[in-house]
Design an enzyme around this catalytic site. Structure first.
Site, mmCIF file in Angstrom:
data_model
loop_
_atom_site.group_PDB
_atom_site.id
_atom_site.type_symbol
_atom_site.label_atom_id
_atom_site.label_comp_id
_atom_site.label_asym_id
_atom_site.label_seq_id
_atom_site.Cartn_x
_atom_site.Cartn_y
_atom_site.Cartn_z
ATOM 1 N N LYS A 93 0.834 -1.217 0.000
ATOM 2 C CA LYS A 93 0.000 0.000 0.000
ATOM 3 C C LYS A 93 0.860 1.255 0.000
ATOM 4 O O LYS A 93 0.533 2.230 -0.679
ATOM 5 C CB LYS A 93 -0.926 0.004 1.213
ATOM 6 C CG LYS A 93 -2.063 -0.975 1.038
ATOM 7 C CD LYS A 93 -3.023 -0.890 2.176
ATOM 8 C CE LYS A 93 -4.085 -1.951 2.012
ATOM 9 N NZ LYS A 93 -4.916 -2.068 3.184
ATOM 10 N N LYS A 137 -6.510 -10.180 -4.810
ATOM 11 C CA LYS A 137 -7.617 -10.618 -3.936
ATOM 12 C C LYS A 137 -8.779 -9.636 -4.095
ATOM 13 O O LYS A 137 -8.564 -8.451 -4.377
ATOM 14 C CB LYS A 137 -7.154 -10.716 -2.483
ATOM 15 C CG LYS A 137 -6.934 -9.384 -1.799
ATOM 16 C CD LYS A 137 -7.133 -9.468 -0.288
ATOM 17 C CE LYS A 137 -7.234 -8.060 0.285
ATOM 18 N NZ LYS A 137 -7.822 -7.929 1.568
ATOM 19 N N LYS A 171 -12.277 -4.231 -1.117
ATOM 20 C CA LYS A 171 -13.078 -3.000 -1.267
ATOM 21 C C LYS A 171 -12.255 -1.918 -1.946
ATOM 22 O O LYS A 171 -12.721 -1.221 -2.830
ATOM 23 C CB LYS A 171 -13.520 -2.494 0.105
ATOM 24 C CG LYS A 171 -14.415 -3.430 0.840
ATOM 25 C CD LYS A 171 -14.786 -2.826 2.199
ATOM 26 C CE LYS A 171 -14.927 -3.884 3.254
ATOM 27 N NZ LYS A 171 -13.704 -4.098 4.049
HETATM 28 N N1 AQP Z 1 -10.623 -11.548 -1.084
HETATM 29 C C1 AQP Z 1 -10.767 -12.047 0.139
HETATM 30 N N2 AQP Z 1 -10.861 -13.378 0.330
HETATM 31 C C2 AQP Z 1 -11.010 -13.890 1.578
HETATM 32 N N3 AQP Z 1 -11.096 -13.136 2.683
HETATM 33 C C3 AQP Z 1 -11.032 -11.794 2.540
HETATM 34 N N4 AQP Z 1 -11.086 -10.780 3.425
HETATM 35 C C4 AQP Z 1 -10.955 -9.607 2.752
HETATM 36 N N5 AQP Z 1 -10.813 -9.827 1.444
HETATM 37 C C5 AQP Z 1 -10.857 -11.185 1.275
HETATM 38 C C6 AQP Z 1 -11.274 -10.928 4.852
HETATM 39 O O1 AQP Z 1 -12.399 -10.119 5.220
HETATM 40 C C7 AQP Z 1 -12.202 -9.618 6.541
HETATM 41 C C8 AQP Z 1 -12.407 -8.119 6.541
HETATM 42 O O2 AQP Z 1 -11.312 -7.520 5.842
HETATM 43 P P1 AQP Z 1 -11.187 -6.027 5.387
HETATM 44 O O3 AQP Z 1 -12.235 -5.212 6.030
HETATM 45 O O4 AQP Z 1 -9.752 -5.588 5.498
HETATM 46 O O5 AQP Z 1 -11.576 -6.221 3.843
HETATM 47 P P2 AQP Z 1 -11.038 -5.664 2.461
HETATM 48 O O6 AQP Z 1 -12.108 -5.856 1.465
HETATM 49 O O7 AQP Z 1 -9.696 -6.225 2.180
HETATM 50 O O8 AQP Z 1 -11.015 -4.135 2.795
HETATM 51 P P3 AQP Z 1 -10.192 -2.959 2.201
HETATM 52 O O9 AQP Z 1 -10.760 -1.721 2.788
HETATM 53 O O10 AQP Z 1 -10.076 -3.063 0.730
HETATM 54 O O11 AQP Z 1 -8.832 -3.240 2.863
HETATM 55 P P4 AQP Z 1 -7.467 -3.645 2.241
HETATM 56 O O12 AQP Z 1 -7.153 -2.532 1.297
HETATM 57 O O13 AQP Z 1 -6.626 -3.681 3.485
HETATM 58 O O14 AQP Z 1 -7.541 -4.970 1.568
HETATM 59 C C9 AQP Z 1 -10.772 -10.038 6.950
HETATM 60 O O15 AQP Z 1 -10.841 -11.188 7.759
HETATM 61 C C10 AQP Z 1 -10.115 -10.367 5.641
HETATM 62 O O16 AQP Z 1 -9.078 -11.327 5.781
#
Ligand code: AQP
Length: 328
Positions: A111, A194, A197
């Site tokens: 990031k 992956k 969001k």
């Molecule tokens: N693609 C995924 N596959 C499996 N598990 C996932 N998690 C997130 N993406 C995947 C799991 O969801 C939980 C919440 O994580 P988060 O709020 O960090 O989700 P995100 O979508 O990854 O959010 P952001 O805002 O986009 O954050 P970053 O940029 O950090 O990735 C966690 O248990 C996560 O493992």
């Protein structure tokens, strides 16, 4: 009884990667463990945002979790900023966390490489995460694969604090371990990273069947399947085959394998079958979310009660921690 803690950022809509990697498991585990689930709004403010969006997303995230099956009768559901002990313990943990451990986190490296100006919060994020978990003495953390390295760091932080402030052989904090599922890493619709969001490659949990189809239809498949008659390999189709493995029954997964390899189905047939199985699981969730949106007082009551329960536990931990550190 083991305790569980896990959190989700209100940085966008709950998507099926979050659901399959974490939330579906939270729902399964909540009746078996003392569970704390948190909408981690302090984590979400690390990226630029508008306050009115954050307020709305935090609420929508709570509604999505309740609709997905999180049941306040079996667990504690709350919003992180309602329990100020999270940030208080984070400061304490900052003083025993080696900088090198933070700098080597892959999420930080990836990031920070995308940003012109890197904020300290991005580096310290895993320290807040350790505080989130350890405030509740949680020893199990149901998360997706991307959080495994951060949890290793939570264990380092627990060990460092115990070795300074707890008597040898009687650790105060447990060393939390990840609880992973077979759907621990859901690939985004672009097939490159992956589902996340912040990358905009998601299907949201509450999207309608038409909206989901509009995303599935153009989603990448096995590049070998140029024409319907070209045989393929489902392992080269992580997006669609990955979702089949998450949503479809065993018989359908076997049918996908056979029909992909023998070119019995075209990719559109395969996607239509996937849509049907996704709808079967997601339609009731969407219906419950709609009902909850129309009953704001129910959601408020659940979050108020959750914050009160969480705070009582968190305050007790902070009292113990401060007493052992000479801060009382
Ligand atoms: N693609 C995924 N596959 C499996 N598990 C996932 N998690 C997130 N993406 C995947 C799991 O969801 C939980 C919440 O994580 P988060 O709020 O960090 O989700 P995100 O979508 O990854 O959010 P952001 O805002 O986009 O954050 P970053 O940029 O950090 O990735 C966690 O248990 C996560 O493992």
């Amino acid at each position: 009884m083991s305790r569980i803690f896990s959190g989700i950022q209100p940085s966008g809509e709950l998507h099926i990667g979050n659901y399959l990697g974490a939330v579906r498991n939270w729902v399964a585990l909540q009746a078996h463990y003392e569970s704390f689930f948190c909408v981690v709004d302090y984590h979400a403010i690390i990226a630029a945002y508008a306050p009115e969006d954050l307020r709305r997303r935090t609420r929508e995230m709570a509604i999505s979790l309740l609709a997905a099956g999180i049941d306040p009768a079996h667990c504690t559901l709350f919003v992180q900023s309602r329990v100020p002990e999270h940030t208080e313990l984070q400061w304490i943990f900052n003083t025993i966390t080696p900088l090198g451990e933070l700098e080597r986190q892959v999420a930080f490296k990836e990031k920070s490489a995308r940003q012109e100006q890197v904020m300290a919060g991005l580096l310290n994020y895993p320290v807040l995460q350790a505080a989130d978990i350890l405030l509740y003495h949680a020893d199990r953390v149901p998360v997706g694969e991307d959080q495994v390295q951060h949890l290793e760091l939570s264990r380092v932080i627990a060990r460092n604090w115990n070795s300074r402030f707890a008597p040898e052989g009687d650790p105060y904090f447990p060393e939390p371990k990840p609880e992973l599922t077979p759907t621990r890493r859901i690939v985004g619709l672009d097939g490159n990273a992956k589902m996340s969001k912040s990358l905009g490659n998601t299907i949201a949990l509450l999207e309608t069947p038409d909206e989901i189809w509009a995303k599935l239809r153009p989603a990448v498949t096995d590049p070998a399947r140029v024409k319907k008659t070209d045989p393929g390999n489902p392992d080269n189709c992580p997006v669609i085959f990955g979702l089949h493995k998450a949503f479809s029954p065993a018989a359908t997964i076997a049918e996908v394998e056979t029909n992909c390899r023998a070119a019995g189905w075209g990719c559109v047939d395969c996607k239509k079958s996937l849509l049907e199985h996704m709808n079967a699981e997601l339609t009731p969730i969407r219906t419950r979310a709609q009902a909850l949106t129309e009953q704001p007082s129910l959601v408020d009551a659940a979050l108020d009660a959750g914050a009160e329960k969480a705070r009582a536990v968190a305050q007790q931990t902070l009292r113990h921690v401060k007493a052992r550190m000479g801060l009382d």
